[in-house]
Design an enzyme around this catalytic site. Structure first.
Site, PDB file in Angstrom:
ATOM      1  N   ASP A 186      21.304  65.413  80.035  1.00 42.13           N
ATOM      2  CA  ASP A 186      21.691  65.793  78.664  1.00 42.13           C
ATOM      3  C   ASP A 186      23.168  66.115  78.657  1.00 42.13           C
ATOM      4  O   ASP A 186      23.685  66.646  79.665  1.00 42.13           O
ATOM      5  CB  ASP A 186      20.901  67.024  78.202  1.00 42.13           C
TER       6      ASP A 186
ATOM      7  N   HIS B 159      27.648  55.002  67.568  1.00 42.25           N
ATOM      8  CA  HIS B 159      28.042  54.068  68.625  1.00 42.25           C
ATOM      9  C   HIS B 159      27.988  54.735  70.003  1.00 42.25           C
ATOM     10  O   HIS B 159      27.472  54.164  70.966  1.00 42.25           O
ATOM     11  CB  HIS B 159      29.464  53.528  68.382  1.00 42.25           C
TER      12      HIS B 159
ATOM     13  N   PHE C 260      22.132  79.554  79.867  1.00 42.80           N
ATOM     14  CA  PHE C 260      23.513  79.057  79.976  1.00 42.80           C
ATOM     15  C   PHE C 260      24.379  79.663  78.890  1.00 42.80           C
ATOM     16  O   PHE C 260      25.479  80.137  79.134  1.00 42.80           O
ATOM     17  CB  PHE C 260      23.502  77.536  79.829  1.00 42.80           C
TER      18      PHE C 260
ATOM     19  N   CYS D 100      29.160  48.352  65.679  1.00 37.56           N
ATOM     20  CA  CYS D 100      30.077  47.334  66.208  1.00 37.56           C
ATOM     21  C   CYS D 100      29.865  45.978  65.530  1.00 37.56           C
ATOM     22  O   CYS D 100      30.754  45.126  65.532  1.00 37.56           O
ATOM     23  CB  CYS D 100      29.902  47.213  67.714  1.00 37.56           C
TER      24      CYS D 100
ATOM     25  N   CYS E 264      25.622  47.228  68.907  1.00 32.33           N
ATOM     26  CA  CYS E 264      25.094  48.242  67.978  1.00 32.33           C
ATOM     27  C   CYS E 264      25.469  47.917  66.539  1.00 32.33           C
ATOM     28  O   CYS E 264      26.392  47.144  66.267  1.00 32.33           O
ATOM     29  CB  CYS E 264      25.573  49.633  68.381  1.00 32.33           C
TER      30      CYS E 264
ATOM     31  N   ASP F 123      16.439  74.330  75.895  1.00 25.07           N
ATOM     32  CA  ASP F 123      16.982  75.117  76.990  1.00 25.07           C
ATOM     33  C   ASP F 123      16.658  76.580  76.693  1.00 25.07           C
ATOM     34  O   ASP F 123      16.425  76.955  75.539  1.00 25.07           O
ATOM     35  CB  ASP F 123      18.492  74.908  77.095  1.00 25.07           C
TER      36      ASP F 123
ATOM     37  N   GLY G 138      23.331  74.859  87.296  1.00 29.99           N
ATOM     38  CA  GLY G 138      24.531  75.343  87.976  1.00 29.99           C
ATOM     39  C   GLY G 138      25.557  74.272  88.282  1.00 29.99           C
ATOM     40  O   GLY G 138      26.490  74.499  89.056  1.00 29.99           O
TER      41      GLY G 138
ATOM     42  N   CYS H  57      29.521  45.380  72.545  1.00 22.91           N
ATOM     43  CA  CYS H  57      28.426  46.251  72.088  1.00 22.91           C
ATOM     44  C   CYS H  57      27.629  45.579  70.979  1.00 22.91           C
ATOM     45  O   CYS H  57      28.189  44.975  70.072  1.00 22.91           O
ATOM     46  CB  CYS H  57      29.022  47.568  71.593  1.00 22.91           C
TER      47      CYS H  57
HETATM   48  C1  LIG Z   1      27.660  71.279  80.104  1.00 26.28           C
HETATM   49  N1  LIG Z   1      27.296  71.628  81.455  1.00 26.28           N
HETATM   50  C2  LIG Z   1      26.173  72.346  81.659  1.00 26.28           C
HETATM   51  N2  LIG Z   1      25.299  72.694  80.673  1.00 26.28           N
HETATM   52  C3  LIG Z   1      24.353  73.437  81.307  1.00 26.28           C
HETATM   53  C4  LIG Z   1      23.226  74.073  80.757  1.00 26.28           C
HETATM   54  C5  LIG Z   1      23.009  74.077  79.247  1.00 26.28           C
HETATM   55  C6  LIG Z   1      22.509  72.881  78.629  1.00 26.28           C
HETATM   56  C7  LIG Z   1      22.266  73.209  77.156  1.00 26.28           C
HETATM   57  O1  LIG Z   1      23.425  73.746  76.547  1.00 26.28           O
HETATM   58  C8  LIG Z   1      23.879  72.942  75.456  1.00 26.28           C
HETATM   59  O2  LIG Z   1      24.956  72.106  75.866  1.00 26.28           O
HETATM   60  C9  LIG Z   1      26.110  72.845  76.287  1.00 26.28           C
HETATM   61  C10 LIG Z   1      22.675  72.126  75.089  1.00 26.28           C
HETATM   62  O3  LIG Z   1      21.946  72.856  74.133  1.00 26.28           O
HETATM   63  C11 LIG Z   1      21.901  71.965  76.411  1.00 26.28           C
HETATM   64  O4  LIG Z   1      20.486  71.889  76.349  1.00 26.28           O
HETATM   65  C12 LIG Z   1      19.734  72.196  75.338  1.00 26.28           C
HETATM   66  C13 LIG Z   1      22.421  74.859  81.635  1.00 26.28           C
HETATM   67  N3  LIG Z   1      21.341  75.552  81.116  1.00 26.28           N
HETATM   68  C14 LIG Z   1      20.643  76.372  81.931  1.00 26.28           C
HETATM   69  N4  LIG Z   1      19.591  77.077  81.441  1.00 26.28           N
HETATM   70  N5  LIG Z   1      20.921  76.520  83.264  1.00 26.28           N
HETATM   71  C15 LIG Z   1      21.934  75.829  83.857  1.00 26.28           C
HETATM   72  O5  LIG Z   1      22.161  75.974  85.071  1.00 26.28           O
HETATM   73  C16 LIG Z   1      22.748  74.950  83.020  1.00 26.28           C
HETATM   74  C17 LIG Z   1      23.839  74.244  83.552  1.00 26.28           C
HETATM   75  C18 LIG Z   1      24.652  73.501  82.682  1.00 26.28           C
HETATM   76  N6  LIG Z   1      25.790  72.804  82.884  1.00 26.28           N
HETATM   77 ZN   LIG Z   2      28.745  49.891  69.301  1.00 26.37          ZN
END
Ligand SMILES: CNc1nc2c(CC[C@H]3O[C@@H](OC)[C@H](O)[C@@H]3OC)c3nc(N)[nH]c(=O)c3cc2[nH]1
Ligand SMILES: [Zn+2]
Length: 374
Positions: free
Chosen positions: A268, A337, A98, A311, A308, A94, A218, A306
């Site tokens: 993710d 798990h 964020f 389990c 795995c 990413d 978003g 499960c």
């Molecule tokens: C949880 N909800 C959520 N996460 C978001 C992430 C981070 C994932 C990234 O942040 C980390 O996890 C929190 C992880 O590192 C992941 O990817 C690598 C986002 N990243 C960007 N650039 N733009 C977005 O609009 C966005 C929206 C999200 N909504």
């Molecule tokens: Zn399991």
């Protein structure tokens, strides 16, 4: 090096879901898929060998965090992120967009980029589209994300409109900076909140730049689930059908199924690994908080359905004991798990799509998992 390509294999006749395959310089993966999150260059408590055993074919890491600790320069000297963490399959990073908005305070958004303070040291920092691309290029990830603003929820229409237009200008700068450095896959991130016309504008701006893939950003930022589903309902049909669609930060088993039904290919979320570390497990019958006293003498596996390794070999009583004693092995068992549960759920989703019965699969899964049918 070959760029990212997407093969659309089949669309489910019962829903908008699709079966596909994404090809990257570090191998291919079937979609819809769940991508384990390894923010600090490790999927917490899991070894690369265990991730291979789990059939994870792509994992995530994070530009913001790795830039701050250990520093992209160190990872660069190691030969890049694959070498540094001994992971030879695909990596998506990413852009940090964020984290800047969710972790740091006292931040200032300008046209050139974002000024903010390090969330641990308070040091003054600056991240821009060009800087985010430069860091990702040093990390050498297979799929890079454009530098965007993930606006807070809720946001006014005027705020969202200005933010979408800046994110589109930033995406163009990312592409220019990226093309100067390498031909890895760079995904654009669609913003616009719950405003249909702004989502449409973001899609038009970004598809005109012809990225090899697109993320829906978003979302999963505190909005009710029905809002997320409504936004997906009008957003994914406007996205190119011949490119991967990545829903960022999602999520729970029901959100993965609902996202796949609406045409999302990649997901993710830190959820499975994060809740594992406080002793909560995902099972076919809903969540099970294995640290609860009622499991002290329960010698059944976490999930009797499960298959795995955990389990098959360990009981709730043993895992509860380890978690209560804060034993690392306990967190490794719940994490393994939970990752198996979500990766296996996506395998079942792909099979249901291939047999045109994802709608039926959703109904049966939701009933057993204890989710009311929306
Ligand atoms: C949880 N909800 C959520 N996460 C978001 C992430 C981070 C994932 C990234 O942040 C980390 O996890 C929190 C992880 O590192 C992941 O990817 C690598 C986002 N990243 C960007 N650039 N733009 C977005 O609009 C966005 C929206 C999200 N909504
Ligand atoms: Zn399991």
């Amino acid at each position: 090096m070959k760029p990212i390509t997407y093969e659309l294999m089949k669309t489910c006749k019962q829903t908008g879901a699709r079966l596909g395959r994404v090809h990257t310089p570090h191998g291919s993966f079937d979609t819809p898929t769940f991508m384990p999150v390894g923010t600090l260059a490790t999927v917490k408590t899991m070894s690369p060998e265990e991730l291979e055993e789990l059939n994870a074919n792509i994992i995530l890491s994070n530009t913001y965090h790795l830039w701050l600790r250990p520093g992209d320069d160190i990872i660069g000297e190691a030969g890049g992120l694959h070498q540094f963490m001994n992971w030879n399959k695909a990596i998506l990073t990413d852009s940090g967009g964020f984290q800047v908005f969710s972790l740091s305070d006292r931040r200032e958004i300008k046209e050139e980029g974002v000024h903010f303070r390090h969330h641990l040291s308070g040091e003054k920092l600056f991240l821009s589209p060009e800087k985010a691309m430069q860091i990702q290029n040093v990390l050498g990830s297979d799929i890079m994300m454009a530098f965007d603003e993930c606006p807070p929820y809720p946001a006014t229409y005027d705020y969202m409109k200005a933010s979408v237009e800046r994110t589109s200008r930033w995406a163009e700068r990312c592409l220019e900076a990226h093309l100067r450095q390498n031909d890895q896959g760079l995904f654009g991130i669609i913003q616009g909140g719950e405003y249909e016309d702004l989502r449409k504008q973001s899609i038009e701006d970004l598809t005109s730049l012809d990225f090899p893939g697109y993320a829906v950003g978003g979302l999963s930022v505190g909005e009710p689930k029905h809002i997320m589903n409504e936004v997906l309902e009008f957003t994914t049909p406007l996205m190119p059908s011949n490119k991967p669609r990545y829903l960022m930060g999602v999520g729970s088993p029901d959100s993965l199924i609902d996202g796949a039904i609406r045409g999302i290919d990649m997901f993710d979320c830190v959820l499975p690994t994060r809740i594992a570390r406080n002793g909560t497990c995902m099972t076919s019958f809903g969540r099970l908080v294995v640290r609860n006293a009622k499991y002290a003498r329960d010698f059944r596996p976490i999930d009797e359905k499960c298959e795995c390794h955990v389990c098959k070999n360990y009981s709730r009583a043993y895992i509860r004991h380890l978690i209560k004693c804060n034993e690392t092995f306990g967190f490794r068992l719940t994490t393994y798990h939970n990752l198996y549960f979500l990766l296996n759920l996506m395998r079942k989703v792909r099979k249901a799509i291939s047999e045109d019965r994802l709608g039926d699969f959703k109904k049966a899964f939701f009933e057993q998992y204890g989710l009311n049918q929306p």
